[in-house]
Scaffold this active site. Structure first.
Site, PDB file in Angstrom:
ATOM      1  N   ASP A  40       0.846  -1.190   0.000  1.00  0.00           N
ATOM      2  CA  ASP A  40       0.000   0.000   0.000  1.00  0.00           C
ATOM      3  C   ASP A  40       0.879   1.236   0.000  1.00  0.00           C
ATOM      4  O   ASP A  40       2.113   1.133   0.053  1.00  0.00           O
ATOM      5  CB  ASP A  40      -0.950   0.005   1.209  1.00  0.00           C
ATOM      6  CG  ASP A  40      -2.316   0.594   0.863  1.00  0.00           C
ATOM      7  OD1 ASP A  40      -2.341   1.651   0.184  1.00  0.00           O
ATOM      8  OD2 ASP A  40      -3.343   0.020   1.251  1.00  0.00           O
ATOM      9  N   HIS A  98     -13.179  -1.491  -7.475  1.00  0.00           N
ATOM     10  CA  HIS A  98     -14.329  -0.591  -7.666  1.00  0.00           C
ATOM     11  C   HIS A  98     -13.943   0.892  -7.576  1.00  0.00           C
ATOM     12  O   HIS A  98     -14.743   1.767  -7.928  1.00  0.00           O
ATOM     13  CB  HIS A  98     -15.454  -0.925  -6.681  1.00  0.00           C
ATOM     14  CG  HIS A  98     -15.170  -0.657  -5.246  1.00  0.00           C
ATOM     15  ND1 HIS A  98     -15.941  -1.177  -4.231  1.00  0.00           N
ATOM     16  CD2 HIS A  98     -14.212   0.085  -4.625  1.00  0.00           C
ATOM     17  CE1 HIS A  98     -15.480  -0.764  -3.064  1.00  0.00           C
ATOM     18  NE2 HIS A  98     -14.438  -0.003  -3.276  1.00  0.00           N
TER      19      HIS A  98
END
Length: 348
Positions: free
Chosen positions: A192, A239
């Site tokens: 990340d 998404h």
């Protein structure tokens, strides 16, 4: 009545948000059986508004009568008391503070095709917010709904034969922690952004998995993912991005996998007919005010995965707060590299 219920949705959400912000449930946990008057006195407020808030919470099943007073319901004690293992108040907070302002400008998002929950003219994405309070709240909120979803994912996919897992965009650490807990032989790496890794390290240490969960800081659009992975996980990641960006992420995941490795896409999947389910379609609309992405169908993921080179694509449904299924795909056991085919033997 269905239309009336839809229109009053804001009433329901603001009742929960306001009670949570005022620590109503924490107060009842300490003093079950308090009357509205006693609660008002403790909060330093007048009795009339407090009584109205309490009775609305009781109507929602958040409080129940206890003699002349009230107490928390078991659901409230489990999910809305700070410090509890299953606490989801972080999600309540981030939706209230971050999502709702954007949703109240949904018409603007529809007209402009741009997010309204953050300034897309000033920032590149939702994830580069400089406000430390918002940053902390966002990842705490995501963790709140990720923990139970990760447990459902652990039941839906057997990872007992796998040794390495790369959690791409795994900020908060919930998936890496829960999957490591379910599969003792698994070692996970969270990939990340650097500041997200910094926020997540303390959660991993607190959970007791510092020796099994490592970190790799980077941007999955510009940096190479750690390679030779048995499993790569994308949970509630795709998404956030448009179709071309999703395909780019899938290609990076393909390269990160060892031959025979599997990619897991855990999402709220929209039906192929694009008429439900409700949680997935509303989350997709939320992406209009939050991102430049949307929630995709299983058929769309299947097409993109096959296009990327994956095989054995399947969808395994399950029920959880942040996902209704997982798309599983495999990198072929043999692929061509310089000098000829490279073959990997399966484990387990």
């Amino acid at each position: 009545m269905p239309i009336m219920n839809m229109v009053s949705g804001l009433w329901v959400s603001q009742t929960l948000v306001t009670a949570h912000e005022r620590d109503v449930f924490g107060r009842f946990a300490k003093r079950p059986g308090m009357t509205s008057a006693q609660l008002a006195d403790e909060m330093g407020l007048e009795e009339r508004p407090v009584e109205q808030l309490v009775t609305a919470c009781a109507g929602l099943g958040l409080l129940e009568r206890d003699g002349e007073g009230y107490r928390n319901t078991p659901m409230t004690d489990r999910y809305l008391l700070r410090g509890g293992e299953d606490y989801v108040g972080g999600w309540v907070e981030i939706v209230s503070r971050h999502d709702y302002p954007g949703w109240l400008r949904l018409g603007e998002a529809l007209r402009t095709n741009r997010p309204t929950a953050w300034d897309s003219e000033r920032r590149d994405s939702l994830f580069d917010d400089e406000n430390p309070v918002v940053v902390e709240s966002f990842w705490e909120g995501m963790s709140a709904i990720s923990r139970p979803t990760a447990r459902a994912l652990a039941d839906a996919v057997d990872l007992s034969g796998d040794l390495s897992l790369l959690d791409v965009g795994g900020g908060g650490g919930a998936y890496a922690i829960e999957l490591s807990r379910a599969y003792p032989s698994l070692r996970a790496t969270i990939f990340d952004l650097p500041f997200v890794c910094d926020l997540t390290r303390k959660k991993v240490e607190q959970a007791g998995f510092g020796n099994r969960i490592s970190f790799a800081a980077g941007d999955f659009f510009t940096d190479q993912l750690p390679s030779d992975q048995d499993v790569v996980l994308l949970s509630m990641i795709l998404h956030d991005w448009d179709v071309d960006q999703c395909k780019s992420i899938l290609r990076s995941c393909y390269e990160a996998l060892a031959p025979g490795g599997r990619l897991l896409i855990s999402e709220l999947l929209v039906a192929d007919t694009k008429d439900g389910p409700l949680d997935a379609t509303l989350m997709s609309l939320s992406m209009l005010v939050e991102t430049f992405g949307r929630n995709y169908t299983g058929a769309e993921y299947r097409d993109w995965l096959l296009e990327t080179g994956f095989t054995d694509v399947e969808i395994r449904p399950f029920a959880a707060p942040a996902a209704n299924g997982v798309v599983v795909a495999r990198k072929p056991w043999a692929h061509w590299a310089a000098g000829g085919p490279v073959v990997r033997s399966p484990r387990g």
